[in-house]
Design an enzyme around this catalytic site. Structure first.
Site, mmCIF file in Angstrom:
data_model
loop_
_atom_site.group_PDB
_atom_site.id
_atom_site.type_symbol
_atom_site.label_atom_id
_atom_site.label_comp_id
_atom_site.label_asym_id
_atom_site.label_seq_id
_atom_site.Cartn_x
_atom_site.Cartn_y
_atom_site.Cartn_z
ATOM 1 N N LYS A 38 0.845 -1.199 0.000
ATOM 2 C CA LYS A 38 0.000 0.000 0.000
ATOM 3 C C LYS A 38 0.876 1.244 0.000
ATOM 4 O O LYS A 38 1.468 1.609 1.005
ATOM 5 C CB LYS A 38 -0.910 0.055 1.224
ATOM 6 C CG LYS A 38 -1.967 1.151 1.050
ATOM 7 C CD LYS A 38 -2.414 1.799 2.341
ATOM 8 C CE LYS A 38 -1.646 2.998 2.757
ATOM 9 N NZ LYS A 38 -1.730 4.175 1.887
ATOM 10 N N GLU A 95 10.074 1.069 10.407
ATOM 11 C CA GLU A 95 11.045 2.142 10.167
ATOM 12 C C GLU A 95 10.297 3.431 10.436
ATOM 13 O O GLU A 95 9.539 3.906 9.584
ATOM 14 C CB GLU A 95 11.515 2.118 8.709
ATOM 15 C CG GLU A 95 12.265 0.880 8.293
ATOM 16 C CD GLU A 95 13.622 0.763 8.960
ATOM 17 O OE1 GLU A 95 14.096 1.760 9.557
ATOM 18 O OE2 GLU A 95 14.194 -0.326 8.899
ATOM 19 N N CYS A 111 13.520 10.651 6.834
ATOM 20 C CA CYS A 111 13.530 10.299 8.262
ATOM 21 C C CYS A 111 14.947 10.340 8.823
ATOM 22 O O CYS A 111 15.135 10.296 10.029
ATOM 23 C CB CYS A 111 12.878 8.948 8.476
ATOM 24 S SG CYS A 111 13.467 7.715 7.340
ATOM 25 N N GLU A 159 9.859 16.053 14.863
ATOM 26 C CA GLU A 159 10.510 15.820 13.579
ATOM 27 C C GLU A 159 10.092 16.983 12.659
ATOM 28 O O GLU A 159 8.909 17.172 12.395
ATOM 29 C CB GLU A 159 10.031 14.479 13.029
ATOM 30 C CG GLU A 159 10.891 13.931 11.940
ATOM 31 C CD GLU A 159 10.484 12.516 11.525
ATOM 32 O OE1 GLU A 159 9.341 12.104 11.795
ATOM 33 O OE2 GLU A 159 11.320 11.833 10.921
HETATM 34 P P1 ADP Z 1 3.932 10.477 6.804
HETATM 35 O O1 ADP Z 1 3.895 11.474 7.927
HETATM 36 O O2 ADP Z 1 5.273 10.211 6.261
HETATM 37 O O3 ADP Z 1 2.863 10.668 5.765
HETATM 38 P P2 ADP Z 1 2.346 8.339 7.856
HETATM 39 O O4 ADP Z 1 2.738 7.415 8.937
HETATM 40 O O5 ADP Z 1 1.174 9.244 8.081
HETATM 41 O O6 ADP Z 1 3.668 9.127 7.524
HETATM 42 O O7 ADP Z 1 2.069 7.550 6.510
HETATM 43 C C1 ADP Z 1 2.888 6.499 6.057
HETATM 44 C C2 ADP Z 1 2.014 5.474 5.386
HETATM 45 O O8 ADP Z 1 1.110 4.935 6.337
HETATM 46 C C3 ADP Z 1 1.170 6.010 4.256
HETATM 47 O O9 ADP Z 1 1.067 5.013 3.257
HETATM 48 C C4 ADP Z 1 -0.163 6.239 4.922
HETATM 49 O O10 ADP Z 1 -1.240 6.214 4.016
HETATM 50 C C5 ADP Z 1 -0.212 5.035 5.840
HETATM 51 N N1 ADP Z 1 -1.154 5.158 6.964
HETATM 52 C C6 ADP Z 1 -1.527 6.269 7.610
HETATM 53 N N2 ADP Z 1 -2.423 5.958 8.582
HETATM 54 C C7 ADP Z 1 -2.590 4.615 8.555
HETATM 55 C C8 ADP Z 1 -3.371 3.669 9.303
HETATM 56 N N3 ADP Z 1 -4.156 4.035 10.291
HETATM 57 N N4 ADP Z 1 -3.261 2.368 8.974
HETATM 58 C C9 ADP Z 1 -2.464 1.980 7.976
HETATM 59 N N5 ADP Z 1 -1.715 2.799 7.242
HETATM 60 C C10 ADP Z 1 -1.770 4.103 7.530
#
Ligand code: ADP
Length: 483
Positions: free
Chosen positions: A178, A253, A287, A384
């Protein structure tokens, strides 16, 4: 092929390209202009379940193939990336915003990771353990863990998947990936590349859409045996909690808060050069980007001056424009966060030496910024930053620098500059981080392990350790041998 041919507006399940069940879509925007590039399906739990079932159906045949065959297909995949590098680069820059030169580097790294794991696929050795019994023998083998759910962020939409798809396929696992909704095309491109490479249907499936629904299904479906995630610590914690119900293997990560320490005895030219790379790559949105510069008393003023001079010279522009070094940030939310951190820092005594606000190009552009007189009570000391903002803190002793560097819940990358060999070992051994750059600001390579400690997560990506997270260790005892 051109970049438009890799701009796939469908998800990929079991070898088929499809829309979301209800036909719903998400828009993908160019971060340099805010214009729509296209759409992708807004899939949810139902499509994800089907993708998991496709990955599960493909698992038996894929995992039983000789490693040499899987290696050959991974080599084809690396070749397909390189043969289409320029198209993938343009696609990446259009949806993510980074300058073409950086996108070229990222796509090259994707091929390098896949090539590395094609090689490692053939070295998944087990053990024969000396037996305590006369008539029994003890074998240890490494087995593919099963179906892997891979969730990746928008900052490296190509290479973050390479680090997960490579070891998973090498080990004999199948994948449901995903990608982030801001940058889904570089994720969907992996399915197109796998087709070109001749990787069998169902081995690599890619789903776009609702993070909560897709993540919820991936973490709760018992057919998924492992989750590999790169992203924020808060989402990582959610996934860990969600995966507990079916006891999934996890690798995480997560976020960082990288310190970059410049000691009085450092080579200043080298430190400034490293600082620029460690801070401003991808407009500060990695990161492992420096979050906190610590400069020792004796070199502090010279470092601030030189860092500011180099920062002032950075050319801001659209990623597609020749000569751009700093592209746009990913979206307006990211810009607003950088703005708020600078406002908080200046309210608490920070001195803006360069930049300090939105860039005149508008939309999601932010000025490369240096803030001197930074202090621990500022939010950017703990949060961050994930943007082109460089705060510089002053310190006096080595002891103090190490203590302040470690004073965070994060532990991903850190950097320091010194010409004293004893100090190099002393400090690197005391820094509580998974990755240490000594007199180096850019350290990522497919041959070395990448991963954090503390709330930056666990698991190593790349290197000979990169396969460990995708296998389980099986002990087989063979008895009744009559020996
Ligand atoms: P960033 O701040 O780098 O966008 P996130 O952790 O919000 O980091 O997002 C990283 C990935 O995790 C993306 O693919 C995002 O769509 C996904 N994501 C965000 N929320 C969820 C969730 N509740 N469950 C699964 N995946 C998620």
């Amino acid at each position: 092929m051109s970049w438009t041919e890799f701009k796939r507006e469908e998800i990929h399940l079991g070898g088929q390209w499809l829309g979301a069940d209800g036909g719903k879509t998400l828009e993908v925007l160019d971060p340099a202009t805010g214009e729509r590039i296209g759409t992708v399906p807004e899939a949810g739990a139902v499509e994800t379940r089907r993708a998991i079932e496709a990955a599960h159906a493909a698992l038996g045949e894929w995992s039983r193939r000789p490693a040499a065959e899987r290696a050959a297909l991974l080599r084809n995949l690396a070749a397909a990336i390189l043969a289409n590098q320029e198209a993938l680069v343009e696609l990446l820059t259009r949806e993510q915003g980074k300058p073409l030169a950086e996108a070229r580097g990222e796509v090259g790294m994707s091929a390098a990771y896949i090539q590395w794991f094609a090689e490692e696929a053939r070295r998944l050795y087990g053990d024969v353990i000396p037996s305590p019994w006369r008539d029994r023998r003890i074998l240890v083998t490494k087995e593919p863990i099963g179906v892997v759910g891979a969730i990746t962020p928008w900052n490296f939409p190509s290479s973050m998947l390479a680090r997960k798809i490579g070891p998973a396929l090498a080990a004999g696992c199948t994948v449901v990936a995903k990608p982030a909704s801001q940058t889904p095309y570089s994720g969907l491109a992996w399915a197109a590349l796998a087709e070109i490479a001749g990787i069998p249907s169902g081995v690599l499936n890619v789903v776009t859409g609702s993070a909560r629904e897709i993540g919820g299904e991936l973490t709760s479906n018992p057919l998924v045996r492992k989750i590999t995630f790169t992203g924020s610590t808060s989402v990582g914690k959610t996934l860990l909690a969600q995966g507990a119900g079916t006891v999934k293997k996890m690798s995480m990560e997560l976020g960082g808060n990288a310190p970059f320490i410049v000691f009085d005895d450092a080579d200043l030219d080298r430190a400034v050069q490293g600082a620029m790379a460690a801070k401003f790559r991808n407009a500060g949105q990695t990161c492992v980007c420096t979050n906190r510069f610590y400069a020792q008393d004796g070199i502090h003023d010279a470092f601030v001056e030189r860092l500011s001079e180099a920062t002032r010279a950075l050319r801001v522009g659209a990623g597609l424009d020749a000569g751009t070094v700093i592209g746009p940030m990913i979206d307006d939310k990211a810009v607003a966060k950088a703005e708020a951190l600078v406002a908080d820092a200046t309210a608490k005594g920070g001195r803006v030496v360069v930049g300090g606000g939105r860039h005149e190009r508008g939309f999601s552009f932010f000025q490369p910024t240096v803030i001197a007189d930074a202090s621990n009570d500022m939010e950017l000391a703990r949060e961050e930053i994930f943007g082109p903002v460089a705060p510089v803190f002053r310190f006096r002793t080595e002891e103090e620098a190490v203590e302040r560097a470690n004073d965070t819940e994060f532990g991903l990358a850190c950097y320091f500059y010194t010409n004293d060999l004893g100090r190099a070992f002393r400090v690197s051994e005391r820094l509580q981080y998974g990755i240490v750059g000594v007199n180096e600001g850019l350290v990522t390579t497919e041959v070395a392990p990448f991963g954090g400690v503390k709330e930056s997560g666990f698991g190593s990506e790349g290197s000979k350790y990169g396969l460990d997270d995708y296998v389980s260790v099986k002990y087989t005892c063979i008895g009744g041998l009559g020996l």
